[in-house]
Motif scaffolding. Structure first.
Motif, PDB file in Angstrom:
ATOM      1  N   GLY A  44       0.827  -1.213   0.000  1.00 26.86           N
ATOM      2  CA  GLY A  44       0.000   0.000   0.000  1.00 26.86           C
ATOM      3  C   GLY A  44       0.854   1.253   0.000  1.00 26.86           C
ATOM      4  O   GLY A  44       0.552   2.231  -0.693  1.00 26.86           O
ATOM      5  N   ALA A  45       1.935   1.233   0.781  1.00 22.67           N
ATOM      6  CA  ALA A  45       2.813   2.402   0.878  1.00 22.67           C
ATOM      7  C   ALA A  45       3.490   2.668  -0.463  1.00 22.67           C
ATOM      8  O   ALA A  45       3.557   3.820  -0.918  1.00 22.67           O
ATOM      9  N   VAL A  46       3.983   1.621  -1.109  1.00 21.87           N
ATOM     10  CA  VAL A  46       4.680   1.796  -2.389  1.00 21.87           C
ATOM     11  C   VAL A  46       3.708   2.313  -3.449  1.00 21.87           C
ATOM     12  O   VAL A  46       4.040   3.211  -4.229  1.00 21.87           O
ATOM     13  N   ARG A  47       2.490   1.800  -3.449  1.00 17.01           N
ATOM     14  CA  ARG A  47       1.487   2.269  -4.403  1.00 17.01           C
ATOM     15  C   ARG A  47       1.231   3.774  -4.205  1.00 17.01           C
ATOM     16  O   ARG A  47       1.181   4.539  -5.177  1.00 17.01           O
ATOM     17  N   ALA A  48       1.111   4.188  -2.937  1.00 12.39           N
ATOM     18  CA  ALA A  48       0.832   5.594  -2.634  1.00 12.39           C
ATOM     19  C   ALA A  48       2.007   6.487  -3.039  1.00 12.39           C
ATOM     20  O   ALA A  48       1.820   7.574  -3.599  1.00 12.39           O
ATOM     21  N   VAL A  49       3.209   6.034  -2.764  1.00  6.10           N
ATOM     22  CA  VAL A  49       4.405   6.820  -3.105  1.00  6.10           C
ATOM     23  C   VAL A  49       4.503   6.993  -4.622  1.00  6.10           C
ATOM     24  O   VAL A  49       4.717   8.101  -5.125  1.00  6.10           O
ATOM     25  N   LEU A  50       4.309   5.905  -5.353  1.00  4.54           N
ATOM     26  CA  LEU A  50       4.405   5.979  -6.819  1.00  4.54           C
ATOM     27  C   LEU A  50       3.331   6.917  -7.384  1.00  4.54           C
ATOM     28  O   LEU A  50       3.571   7.653  -8.334  1.00  4.54           O
ATOM     29  N   HIS A  51       2.163   6.893  -6.768  1.00  2.00           N
ATOM     30  CA  HIS A  51       1.082   7.767  -7.240  1.00  2.00           C
ATOM     31  C   HIS A  51       1.460   9.232  -7.044  1.00  2.00           C
ATOM     32  O   HIS A  51       1.262  10.060  -7.934  1.00  2.00           O
ATOM     33  N   THR A  52       2.030   9.542  -5.895  1.00  3.16           N
ATOM     34  CA  THR A  52       2.426  10.919  -5.601  1.00  3.16           C
ATOM     35  C   THR A  52       3.455  11.422  -6.612  1.00  3.16           C
ATOM     36  O   THR A  52       3.426  12.579  -7.022  1.00  3.16           O
ATOM     37  N   TYR A  53       4.351  10.535  -7.025  1.00  2.00           N
ATOM     38  CA  TYR A  53       5.405  10.912  -7.967  1.00  2.00           C
ATOM     39  C   TYR A  53       4.986  10.697  -9.428  1.00  2.00           C
ATOM     40  O   TYR A  53       5.815  10.732 -10.328  1.00  2.00           O
ATOM     41  N   ARG A  54       3.698  10.418  -9.612  1.00  2.00           N
ATOM     42  CA  ARG A  54       3.143  10.164 -10.949  1.00  2.00           C
ATOM     43  C   ARG A  54       3.878   9.029 -11.663  1.00  2.00           C
ATOM     44  O   ARG A  54       4.174   9.115 -12.862  1.00  2.00           O
ATOM     45  N   LEU A  55       4.183   8.009 -10.914  1.00  2.00           N
ATOM     46  CA  LEU A  55       4.816   6.831 -11.496  1.00  2.00           C
ATOM     47  C   LEU A  55       3.844   5.641 -11.449  1.00  2.00           C
ATOM     48  O   LEU A  55       4.251   4.485 -11.365  1.00  2.00           O
ATOM     49  N   ASP A  56       2.543   5.938 -11.529  1.00  2.00           N
ATOM     50  CA  ASP A  56       1.523   4.883 -11.429  1.00  2.00           C
ATOM     51  C   ASP A  56       1.731   3.713 -12.404  1.00  2.00           C
ATOM     52  O   ASP A  56       1.437   2.580 -12.028  1.00  2.00           O
ATOM     53  N   PRO A  57       2.209   3.959 -13.634  1.00  2.00           N
ATOM     54  CA  PRO A  57       2.378   2.809 -14.539  1.00  2.00           C
ATOM     55  C   PRO A  57       3.333   1.741 -13.987  1.00  2.00           C
ATOM     56  O   PRO A  57       3.271   0.594 -14.392  1.00  2.00           O
ATOM     57  N   LEU A  58       4.205   2.132 -13.049  1.00  2.00           N
ATOM     58  CA  LEU A  58       5.144   1.156 -12.491  1.00  2.00           C
ATOM     59  C   LEU A  58       4.519   0.353 -11.351  1.00  2.00           C
ATOM     60  O   LEU A  58       5.101  -0.633 -10.886  1.00  2.00           O
ATOM     61  N   ALA A  59       3.338   0.801 -10.877  1.00  2.80           N
ATOM     62  CA  ALA A  59       2.779   0.234  -9.647  1.00  2.80           C
ATOM     63  C   ALA A  59       2.523  -1.281  -9.706  1.00  2.80           C
ATOM     64  O   ALA A  59       2.921  -1.985  -8.772  1.00  2.80           O
TER      65      ALA A  59
END
Ligand SMILES: [Zn+2]
Length: 170
Positions: A44-59
């Motif tokens: 959950g934390a990694v998903r949230a961090v990636l979203h904040t940095y607009r790296l959602d495609p890597l999630a």
């Protein structure tokens, strides 16, 4: 005469001025208990961090690798904290988990322990390979000692992870 008290920081920027941070600045870490439910917290934390940095495609790839890293390491030293580090540098996401289980000095014991760790990381290794990344583990250089297990996911490969999974579907 200057005031002996430190001054307040400047006022908080208004909502509209808050731009998303640059991915290259991504450096987050999290300590979780050495317990089975920690995989879910870390995911959950990694998903949230990636979203904040607009790296959602890597999630999808990153979240799966994170869960596998935690799942494969927590039971080596149950109850002892795991430290997860998430960084983004040079178009690649770097995930590291530090556990408290130090490498063994006895060669046979060390080989057995390594084989066990490798076996626990089979699923993670497959995801990393599909993304064109790399992974490994070795003695941690952190003050607490133990072992660092890491995986690197290149942006292009990780972003294409689900697409390539989808192409297997009929
Ligand atoms: Zn061991």
């Amino acid at each position: 005469m200057s005031s002996p008290f430190p001054s307040c920081p400047p006022p908080r920027p208004v909502e509209g001025e808050c731009r998303p941070p640059e991915p290259d600045g991504l450096a987050c870490s999290l300590t979780v208990p050495g317990a089975p439910y920690s995989a879910q917290i870390a995911r959950g934390a990694v998903r949230a961090v990636l979203h904040t940095y607009r790296l959602d495609p890597l999630a999808p790839a990153a979240v799966q690798v994170t869960g596998e890293l935690i799942a494969a390491t927590w039971h080596l030293e149950p109850g002892r904290s795991l430290y997860l580090s998430v960084r983004y540098r040079e178009d690649a996401l770097r995930l590291s988990v530090y556990d408290g289980h130090a490498p063994h000095s006895h060669p046979r014991l060390a080989a057995h322990c390594e084989a066990r760790r490798r076996a626990g990381l089979r699923v993670m290794a497959a995801v990393v390979r599909d993304c064109g990344g790399a992974w490994g583990f070795g003695e941690s250089r952190e003050p607490g000692g133990g072992t660092r297990t890491w995986a690197t996911l290149p942006h292009a490969g990780a972003a294409g992870y689900l697409r390539c999974q989808g192409s297997d579907l009929p």
